[in-house]
Design an enzyme around this catalytic site. Structure first.
Site, PDB file in Angstrom:
ATOM      1  N   GLU A 244       6.646   0.566  13.434  1.00 23.55           N
ATOM      2  CA  GLU A 244       7.111  -0.735  12.933  1.00 23.55           C
ATOM      3  C   GLU A 244       8.572  -0.938  13.313  1.00 23.55           C
ATOM      4  O   GLU A 244       8.938  -1.954  13.891  1.00 23.55           O
ATOM      5  CB  GLU A 244       6.924  -0.826  11.411  1.00 23.55           C
ATOM      6  CG  GLU A 244       7.397  -2.167  10.866  1.00 23.55           C
ATOM      7  CD  GLU A 244       7.165  -2.374   9.372  1.00 23.55           C
ATOM      8  OE1 GLU A 244       6.320  -1.684   8.790  1.00 23.55           O
ATOM      9  OE2 GLU A 244       7.835  -3.241   8.801  1.00 23.55           O
TER      10      GLU A 244
ATOM     11  N   ARG B 267       9.082  -1.879  -2.429  1.00 22.33           N
ATOM     12  CA  ARG B 267       7.644  -1.777  -2.732  1.00 22.33           C
ATOM     13  C   ARG B 267       7.381  -0.684  -3.784  1.00 22.33           C
ATOM     14  O   ARG B 267       6.484  -0.812  -4.603  1.00 22.33           O
ATOM     15  CB  ARG B 267       6.843  -1.531  -1.454  1.00 22.33           C
ATOM     16  CG  ARG B 267       5.339  -1.667  -1.642  1.00 22.33           C
ATOM     17  CD  ARG B 267       4.582  -1.733  -0.323  1.00 22.33           C
ATOM     18  NE  ARG B 267       4.644  -3.040   0.304  1.00 22.33           N
ATOM     19  CZ  ARG B 267       3.827  -4.060   0.017  1.00 22.33           C
ATOM     20  NH1 ARG B 267       2.871  -3.921  -0.869  1.00 22.33           N
ATOM     21  NH2 ARG B 267       3.967  -5.208   0.622  1.00 22.33           N
TER      22      ARG B 267
ATOM     23  N   ARG C  90       1.817   3.782   6.077  1.00 24.77           N
ATOM     24  CA  ARG C  90       0.690   3.246   5.295  1.00 24.77           C
ATOM     25  C   ARG C  90       0.873   3.402   3.778  1.00 24.77           C
ATOM     26  O   ARG C  90       0.825   4.513   3.257  1.00 24.77           O
ATOM     27  CB  ARG C  90      -0.582   3.955   5.755  1.00 24.77           C
ATOM     28  CG  ARG C  90      -1.848   3.172   5.549  1.00 24.77           C
ATOM     29  CD  ARG C  90      -2.977   3.863   6.261  1.00 24.77           C
ATOM     30  NE  ARG C  90      -4.155   3.026   6.371  1.00 24.77           N
ATOM     31  CZ  ARG C  90      -5.239   3.342   7.069  1.00 24.77           C
ATOM     32  NH1 ARG C  90      -5.288   4.470   7.710  1.00 24.77           N
ATOM     33  NH2 ARG C  90      -6.260   2.518   7.138  1.00 24.77           N
TER      34      ARG C  90
ATOM     35  N   PHE D 145       3.696   2.337   2.253  1.00 28.90           N
ATOM     36  CA  PHE D 145       5.057   1.805   2.291  1.00 28.90           C
ATOM     37  C   PHE D 145       5.785   1.922   0.954  1.00 28.90           C
ATOM     38  O   PHE D 145       6.299   0.953   0.420  1.00 28.90           O
ATOM     39  CB  PHE D 145       4.962   0.336   2.732  1.00 28.90           C
ATOM     40  CG  PHE D 145       6.195  -0.226   3.391  1.00 28.90           C
ATOM     41  CD1 PHE D 145       6.503   0.061   4.711  1.00 28.90           C
ATOM     42  CD2 PHE D 145       7.046  -1.086   2.709  1.00 28.90           C
ATOM     43  CE1 PHE D 145       7.627  -0.486   5.326  1.00 28.90           C
ATOM     44  CE2 PHE D 145       8.176  -1.639   3.324  1.00 28.90           C
ATOM     45  CZ  PHE D 145       8.450  -1.337   4.635  1.00 28.90           C
TER      46      PHE D 145
ATOM     47  N   ALA E 284       2.323  -4.244   6.504  1.00 28.55           N
ATOM     48  CA  ALA E 284       2.095  -4.728   5.140  1.00 28.55           C
ATOM     49  C   ALA E 284       0.643  -5.192   4.960  1.00 28.55           C
ATOM     50  O   ALA E 284       0.358  -6.033   4.101  1.00 28.55           O
ATOM     51  CB  ALA E 284       3.081  -5.847   4.780  1.00 28.55           C
TER      52      ALA E 284
ATOM     53  N   GLU F   6      -3.762  -0.848   3.913  1.00 26.41           N
ATOM     54  CA  GLU F   6      -3.024   0.184   3.171  1.00 26.41           C
ATOM     55  C   GLU F   6      -3.573   0.560   1.796  1.00 26.41           C
ATOM     56  O   GLU F   6      -3.537   1.741   1.432  1.00 26.41           O
ATOM     57  CB  GLU F   6      -1.567  -0.262   2.991  1.00 26.41           C
ATOM     58  CG  GLU F   6      -0.817  -0.432   4.280  1.00 26.41           C
ATOM     59  CD  GLU F   6       0.524  -1.088   4.043  1.00 26.41           C
ATOM     60  OE1 GLU F   6       0.566  -2.318   3.887  1.00 26.41           O
ATOM     61  OE2 GLU F   6       1.524  -0.352   3.986  1.00 26.41           O
TER      62      GLU F   6
END
Ligand code: MTE
Ligand code: HPA
Ligand code: MOS
Length: 760
Positions: free
Chosen positions: A234, A312, A344, A346, A511, A714
């Site tokens: 990412e 998150r 995955r 996050f 995400a 995820e």
């Protein structure tokens, strides 16, 4: 026309990755030189021996960068190359394997050999690897962040049970099959083209533009597909792409940079390890009345995505539970380890582990079974999350109840208890973990995407979006969306490689929003083209457009087939000089968040689910096997059930790996201990439970996403935590009255220590 699905190409071994791209005669291979220790300062770089090896060898250092030596976005702490100018602050490096030079040569072996001859003179500095030590020393990347609701102090004072404890969760290596890499070549007029293994082509484009001092329109970035990303590409693909682009710019030749597995393991980021403290309060009935946590995120040496990941974590602090009084704080602790990054989940899995550990600890102290506490405190419709977002379309209870039924949990528990009574050296254990996962980028601005759709005049269709295919079959889903919208068969659709030339200003495929956002953008473009086609059909058939539709490749009039086929219609539209191409755009609606107040609705919706895992433990050896996994998943109306099932299975495997097996250990000097795939253990087929029952809730269309689907990538990773608690349950059967153990991964070695009471 028949376009071949990506999955079939994969199966046949026909998909092309970066290292498969054709090599031209003048191609140069690039190999990075990484720092030998976790922290130090460069005094000089001596390339003489490397250059003497062969005339094709070139050694590039920070001095050669034509633009700005900086890739950091949130915080400018990420030089492309550690500087070889002792007077510059950029001469200090922060982790072992940070790149300070790039070696180019006519062959890969030559480049490797030359890289080994580059001599680095440096001064060693004392590293920090422990996030708590970093916090004490004030080494925070940004200030702490707190979210709160209700009055935790009062609630703790009134609680019947109050328990506190400490939780550790380890990092995790992505182990994508294709290592990081890029292929760059110079274009005319000083422009550059780069094929990059990235989840974020626009981000790579921006990074290259910065370091080469070019405007973005001179940098073309393309991602055909990735051999896995899992978050690792990412942010962190930009470094390798920018290095390849720099090499191409300086040499004037094509440059290929594909990391060896060992370099990838040591030089690139992984999942963030966390060390956390919690305090939980329960009333006499076992209802959670208060929860507090401090998360010490081991952010590594560079900011990277750490703030978004911490965000998150905080949003998922309460797991799937209703907790009226809560206060959680996160610290981004800078250490001298590789820059930890997206993986995955996050930051959410780390938060889930802490709240589940707190419940486990509360169960031990109060005597109320953890399963009862979990069930009683599940979120319900009409509750609100601690940041103020209302809980809507809540399936927490539905998933739990259905799981109890499907897994025959009461009977399973009784059987396990009977087995454990009868066996001293083998014990069974089981656990259920609920999941509630917010979908949307936590950074509001990132929730946008575009598409470009061409209908060719033979009736075939090409769809480009910002989404990157990395094995998750987003291209399959987008093809389905385009086919459904246009009313034609899926084999007329080809989803194109992702390029900054076709769709600009995109955000990463991450995400879990790849198909949500890009699917909607593709749908918008298809709808526009379809409206034009229907207009042409209305004229041709002499009927009002409102009566017409396209279904299964034919124009329909009030539901009955007309004389016009899809091909006829497309051709007529072309002859009528009507545009057969359209751009589509989508920005997720209704997202609001006030960062100062820490209040708002940052997610489009939540994904719910629950998993039960059962295990058998070999008490003498500390080894265990996974017996069964049962999962109930709330996936909306699936766009492709086979894909979604595959995503749940894969995420479960990765979650189990993180929770039980993958030991990402560094020594106090910041050296990664298991730095090969022969020593870093990932789950394989034999590790997975032989029985896996995955059920998707039916009849729950999600109005918030494309074709009423739900994001899938995820959330199911968190199911892996059920494996952790199941093994701990078996350990408890072998060592009744034990203190609990909140230190993931729960490897067989740790199990043995726990059984031998070496651990607290
Ligand atoms: N599945 C495969 N096969 N390969 C991957 O790299 N990445 C995961 C998940 N599933 C990944 C995967 C991660 S981290 C995310 S965020 C999503 O896929 C991204 O894709 P999506 O948004 O299209 O689901
Ligand atoms: N998830 C995944 N990747 C991201 C996010 C997120 O919420 N925000 C920024 N990058
Ligand atoms: Mo996934 S960690 O959001 O790439």
């Amino acid at each position: 026309m028949n376009s071949i699905p990506e999955a079939l190409l994969n199966l046949r071994g026909e998909t092309k990755y970066i290292d498969d791209l054709p090599e031209t005669k003048d191609l140069l291979h690039a190999v990075p030189c990484g720092t030998p220790l976790a922290r130090g300062r460069i005094t000089s770089i001596d390339a003489a021996a490397a250059l003497a090896l062969h005339p094709s060898v070139r050694v590039i250092t920070a001095r050669d960068i034509p633009g700005t030596n900086q890739l950091g976005q949130a915080v400018p702490d990420e030089p492309l190359l550690v500087a070889d100018d002792p007077a510059s602050p950029a001469a200090e490096w922060g982790f072992r394997g940070q790149v300070y030079a790039l070696v180019l040569a006519g062959s890969k072996s030559l480049a490797r050999k030359a890289a080994g001859l580059v001599k680095l003179a440096y001064e060693e500095l004392e590293p920090v690897t422990d996030p708590r030590v970093a916090k004490e020393k004030g080494l925070l990347i940004l200030g702490p962040r707190t979210q709160a609701m209700g009055d935790p102090a009062a609630a703790f004072a009134a609680a019947k049970w109050v328990v506190q404890g400490r939780v550790e969760s380890g990092g995790q290596e992505h182990v994508y099959l294709e290592t990081q890499g890029a292929y760059a070549w110079p274009l005319e007029g000083g422009a550059v083209k780069v094929v990059s293994g990235t989840q974020h082509p626009s981000g790579v484009q921006e990074g290259i533009a910065t370091v080469l001092g070019l405007s973005m329109h001179k940098v073309e970035v393309e991602a055909q597909r990735l051999g896995g990303g899992f978050g690792g590409k990412e942010d962190q693909a930009a470094l390798w792409a920018a290095l390849a682009a720099l090499g191409a710019r300086i040499s004037g030749k094509p440059v290929k940079l594909v990391l060896s597995r060992k370099d990838d393991l040591t030089m690139t980021g992984k999942r963030h390890p966390y060390s956390s403290d919690f305090r939980i309060g329960l009333d006499a009935k076992g209802m959670i009345t208060a929860f507090e946590a401090d998360y010490y995120q081991n952010s590594g040496a560079i900011c990277d995505l750490s703030p978004a990941i911490l965000s998150r974590t905080l949003f998922h602090a309460a797991g799937s539970y209703r907790i009226p009084n809560l206060r959680v704080t996160g610290y981004m602790c800078r250490t001298n380890l590789p820059p930890f990054t997206a993986f995955r989940g996050f930051g959410a899995p780390q938060a889930f582990f802490v709240i589940e550990a707190a419940i486990d600890a509360a169960a031990r102290k109060s005597g109320i079974p953890a399963e009862e506490i979990r069930r009683a405190n599940l979120l319900k419709e009409g509750d609100s999350f601690h940041f103020g977002m209302p809980v809507e379309a809540c399936q927490a209870g539905t998933c739990w109840e259905r799981l109890i039924e499907k897994a025959a949990w009461k009977e399973t528990r009784a059987e396990m208890a009977a087995f454990n009574k009868a066996h001293r050296l083998e014990k069974k254990g089981g656990a259920i973990v609920p999941v509630c996962f917010g979908v949307s980028f936590t950074k509001l601005m990132m929730n946008q995407g575009g598409a470009l759709v061409h209908v060719y005049h033979d009736g075939s269709v090409g769809v480009s979006t910002g989404a990157v295919e990395m094995g998750q079959q987003v291209s399959r889903k987008i093809a389905r969306v385009a086919a459904a919208t246009l009313g034609i068969d899926i084999d007329r659709i080809k989803v194109e490689r992702t390029s900054t030339l076709t769709v600009a200003n995109t955000f990463p495929t991450a995400a879990s929003t790849g198909s949500d956002i890009n699917g909607m953008a593709a749908q918008a473009a298809c709808q526009e083209i379809k409206a034009r086609l229907i207009g042409v059909a209305a004229t041709a058939l002499g009927v009002p457009a409102q009566e017409l539709s396209i279904e299964a490749g034919r124009v329909m009039r009030s539901g009955s087939p007309s004389t016009l086929s899809w091909e006829d219609l497309v051709h007529r539209t072309y002859e009528s000089r009507v545009d057969l191409s359209a751009h589509g755009f989508y920005a997720t609606p209704n997202l609001v968040y006030d960062m100062k107040a820490e209040r708002g609705s940052p997610f489009a919706y939540h994904v719910y689910g629950a998993a039960a895992v059962t295990v058998s433990l070999d008490v003498l050896r500390g080894r265990y096997t996974l017996d069964r996994a049962v999962i109930i998943h709330d996936g909306g109306e699936s766009i492709d059930l086979a894909v979604d099932r595959g995503q749940v299975e894969g995420a479960l495997a990765q979650g189990l790996g993180w929770a039980l097996l993958e030991d990402l250990a560094f020594d106090p000097k910041g050296r990664l201990l298991a730095d090969t795939l022969s020593t870093y253990k990932v789950p394989d087929l034999h590790f997975m439970p032989p029985r896996m029952d995955i059920e998707f809730l039916q009849g729950l269309p999600n109005p918030k996403a494309v074709l009423h689907s739900k994001a899938i990538g995820e959330p199911p990773l968190v199911y892996g935590l059920a494996g952790y608690w199941a093994v701990l349950d078996a350990l408890d059967a072998a060592r009744p009255g034990g203190p609990g153990l909140y230190d993931l991964p729960l490897t067989p070695e740790k199990c043995l220590d726990y059984l031998e009471e070496k651990r607290p």
